[in-house]
Design a protein around this motif. Structure first.
Motif, PDB file in Angstrom:
ATOM      1  N   HIS A   1       0.860  -1.181   0.000  1.00  0.00           N
ATOM      2  CA  HIS A   1       0.000   0.000   0.000  1.00  0.00           C
ATOM      3  C   HIS A   1       0.895   1.229   0.000  1.00  0.00           C
ATOM      4  O   HIS A   1       1.662   1.441   0.946  1.00  0.00           O
ATOM      5  CB  HIS A   1      -0.909   0.002   1.241  1.00  0.00           C
ATOM      6  CG  HIS A   1      -1.802   1.185   1.338  1.00  0.00           C
ATOM      7  ND1 HIS A   1      -2.966   1.299   0.606  1.00  0.00           N
ATOM      8  CD2 HIS A   1      -1.696   2.320   2.065  1.00  0.00           C
ATOM      9  CE1 HIS A   1      -3.544   2.452   0.887  1.00  0.00           C
ATOM     10  NE2 HIS A   1      -2.791   3.091   1.779  1.00  0.00           N
ATOM     11  N   GLY A   2       0.833   2.015  -1.072  1.00  0.00           N
ATOM     12  CA  GLY A   2       1.624   3.239  -1.178  1.00  0.00           C
ATOM     13  C   GLY A   2       0.829   4.431  -0.681  1.00  0.00           C
ATOM     14  O   GLY A   2      -0.342   4.603  -1.039  1.00  0.00           O
TER      15      GLY A   2
ATOM     16  N   PRO B   1      -2.786  -6.708 -15.091  1.00  0.00           N
ATOM     17  CA  PRO B   1      -1.350  -6.962 -15.017  1.00  0.00           C
ATOM     18  C   PRO B   1      -0.659  -6.166 -13.902  1.00  0.00           C
ATOM     19  O   PRO B   1       0.410  -6.556 -13.453  1.00  0.00           O
ATOM     20  CB  PRO B   1      -0.840  -6.542 -16.393  1.00  0.00           C
ATOM     21  CG  PRO B   1      -1.828  -5.533 -16.867  1.00  0.00           C
ATOM     22  CD  PRO B   1      -3.154  -6.006 -16.315  1.00  0.00           C
ATOM     23  N   THR B   2      -1.277  -5.079 -13.439  1.00  0.00           N
ATOM     24  CA  THR B   2      -0.688  -4.300 -12.340  1.00  0.00           C
ATOM     25  C   THR B   2      -0.958  -4.944 -10.986  1.00  0.00           C
ATOM     26  O   THR B   2      -0.438  -4.486  -9.977  1.00  0.00           O
ATOM     27  CB  THR B   2      -1.234  -2.856 -12.324  1.00  0.00           C
ATOM     28  OG1 THR B   2      -2.641  -2.894 -12.059  1.00  0.00           O
ATOM     29  CG2 THR B   2      -0.959  -2.126 -13.624  1.00  0.00           C
ATOM     30  N   LYS B   3      -1.798  -5.982 -10.989  1.00  0.00           N
ATOM     31  CA  LYS B   3      -2.177  -6.674  -9.748  1.00  0.00           C
ATOM     32  C   LYS B   3      -2.659  -5.677  -8.698  1.00  0.00           C
ATOM     33  O   LYS B   3      -2.237  -5.691  -7.538  1.00  0.00           O
ATOM     34  CB  LYS B   3      -1.030  -7.535  -9.233  1.00  0.00           C
ATOM     35  CG  LYS B   3      -0.692  -8.653 -10.201  1.00  0.00           C
ATOM     36  CD  LYS B   3       0.380  -9.554  -9.669  1.00  0.00           C
ATOM     37  CE  LYS B   3       0.626 -10.659 -10.692  1.00  0.00           C
ATOM     38  NZ  LYS B   3       1.894 -11.245 -10.614  1.00  0.00           N
TER      39      LYS B   3
ATOM     40  N   THR C   1       4.513   1.993  -5.749  1.00  0.00           N
ATOM     41  CA  THR C   1       5.389   3.163  -5.893  1.00  0.00           C
ATOM     42  C   THR C   1       4.593   4.341  -6.439  1.00  0.00           C
ATOM     43  O   THR C   1       4.693   5.460  -5.927  1.00  0.00           O
ATOM     44  CB  THR C   1       6.580   2.831  -6.815  1.00  0.00           C
ATOM     45  OG1 THR C   1       7.337   1.781  -6.205  1.00  0.00           O
ATOM     46  CG2 THR C   1       7.476   4.034  -7.038  1.00  0.00           C
ATOM     47  N   TRP C   2       3.797   4.091  -7.476  1.00  0.00           N
ATOM     48  CA  TRP C   2       2.934   5.162  -8.003  1.00  0.00           C
ATOM     49  C   TRP C   2       1.992   5.652  -6.919  1.00  0.00           C
ATOM     50  O   TRP C   2       1.765   6.861  -6.782  1.00  0.00           O
ATOM     51  CB  TRP C   2       2.139   4.677  -9.217  1.00  0.00           C
ATOM     52  CG  TRP C   2       2.902   4.659 -10.495  1.00  0.00           C
ATOM     53  CD1 TRP C   2       3.205   3.566 -11.249  1.00  0.00           C
ATOM     54  CD2 TRP C   2       3.480   5.777 -11.180  1.00  0.00           C
ATOM     55  NE1 TRP C   2       3.936   3.945 -12.356  1.00  0.00           N
ATOM     56  CE2 TRP C   2       4.111   5.294 -12.343  1.00  0.00           C
ATOM     57  CE3 TRP C   2       3.526   7.148 -10.925  1.00  0.00           C
ATOM     58  CZ2 TRP C   2       4.771   6.118 -13.249  1.00  0.00           C
ATOM     59  CZ3 TRP C   2       4.189   7.980 -11.819  1.00  0.00           C
ATOM     60  CH2 TRP C   2       4.800   7.469 -12.966  1.00  0.00           C
ATOM     61  N   GLY C   3       1.441   4.741  -6.128  1.00  0.00           N
ATOM     62  CA  GLY C   3       0.541   5.136  -5.054  1.00  0.00           C
ATOM     63  C   GLY C   3       1.203   6.081  -4.068  1.00  0.00           C
ATOM     64  O   GLY C   3       0.628   7.093  -3.681  1.00  0.00           O
ATOM     65  N   ALA C   4       2.404   5.766  -3.674  1.00  0.00           N
ATOM     66  CA  ALA C   4       3.138   6.616  -2.731  1.00  0.00           C
ATOM     67  C   ALA C   4       3.476   7.964  -3.350  1.00  0.00           C
ATOM     68  O   ALA C   4       3.328   9.008  -2.720  1.00  0.00           O
ATOM     69  CB  ALA C   4       4.410   5.910  -2.272  1.00  0.00           C
TER      70      ALA C   4
ATOM     71  N   SER D   1      -1.733  -3.351  -3.876  1.00  0.00           N
ATOM     72  CA  SER D   1      -1.215  -3.995  -5.073  1.00  0.00           C
ATOM     73  C   SER D   1      -0.288  -5.132  -4.681  1.00  0.00           C
ATOM     74  O   SER D   1       0.332  -5.097  -3.615  1.00  0.00           O
ATOM     75  CB  SER D   1      -0.445  -2.987  -5.926  1.00  0.00           C
ATOM     76  OG  SER D   1       0.158  -3.639  -7.021  1.00  0.00           O
ATOM     77  N   ALA D   2      -0.180  -6.102  -5.563  1.00  0.00           N
ATOM     78  CA  ALA D   2       0.790  -7.180  -5.370  1.00  0.00           C
ATOM     79  C   ALA D   2       2.069  -6.883  -6.150  1.00  0.00           C
ATOM     80  O   ALA D   2       2.928  -7.756  -6.271  1.00  0.00           O
ATOM     81  CB  ALA D   2       0.189  -8.518  -5.787  1.00  0.00           C
ATOM     82  N   THR D   3       2.199  -5.630  -6.667  1.00  0.00           N
ATOM     83  CA  THR D   3       3.444  -5.238  -7.329  1.00  0.00           C
ATOM     84  C   THR D   3       3.999  -3.984  -6.659  1.00  0.00           C
ATOM     85  O   THR D   3       3.259  -3.069  -6.297  1.00  0.00           O
ATOM     86  CB  THR D   3       3.255  -4.941  -8.840  1.00  0.00           C
ATOM     87  OG1 THR D   3       2.493  -3.742  -9.005  1.00  0.00           O
ATOM     88  CG2 THR D   3       2.597  -6.106  -9.560  1.00  0.00           C
TER      89      THR D   3
END
Length: 134
Positions: A10-11, A87-89, A49-52, A42-44
């Motif tokens: 979680h970002g 695909p971004t999970k 990273t984008w979330g953060a 996300s599982a990636t």
């Protein structure tokens, strides 16, 4: 058969501690910052990273490792609109996530990539399109 459960991330910019719960009902990190009906994970590491990086606020960008406490579903904001097949999970839930760790070292996107993404999100806002639709 691989039975190892995925690691979920979680970002955010929230300052959380091990054992804290991330729950619905808080102000969203994105969009109009209304009270969230879902929480996202996300599982990636890439999606987290984008979330953060894109989360509102002045706090430190953080990526937490979280544990599920209930069911999750594909995040329709990404999977249905941008990345069919997930695909971004990326997922969402109405059940809390328990913080079980923090990714201390991670590589953010380049300033150019970040600017491109923020510009894109701004154009969507100008068109009346929300980044997060509950």
């Amino acid at each position: 058969m691989n039975t190892t459960p995925p690691t979920y991330y979680h970002g955010t910019r929230a300052d959380l501690k091990i054992g804290d719960l991330i729950e619905v009902g808080f102000t969203s990190n994105y969009g109009t910052q209304r009270k969230s009906k879902y929480i996202y994970l996300s599982a990636t590491l890439e999606a987290a990273t984008w979330g953060a990086e894109l989360a509102f606020g002045d706090g430190k960008e953080r990526i937490y490792i979280v544990e599920l406490t209930g069911s999750i579903e594909d995040d329709p904001n990404l999977t249905d609109k941008k990345f069919p097949g997930n695909p971004t999970k990326s997922y969402r839930s109405q059940h809390p996530f328990k913080v079980v760790g923090e990714v201390e070292k991670w590589q953010g996107h380049s300033p150019e990539q970040l600017k491109t993404m923020k510009d894109h999100l701004q154009k969507l806002r100008e068109q009346g399109i929300e980044a997060i639709e509950d």
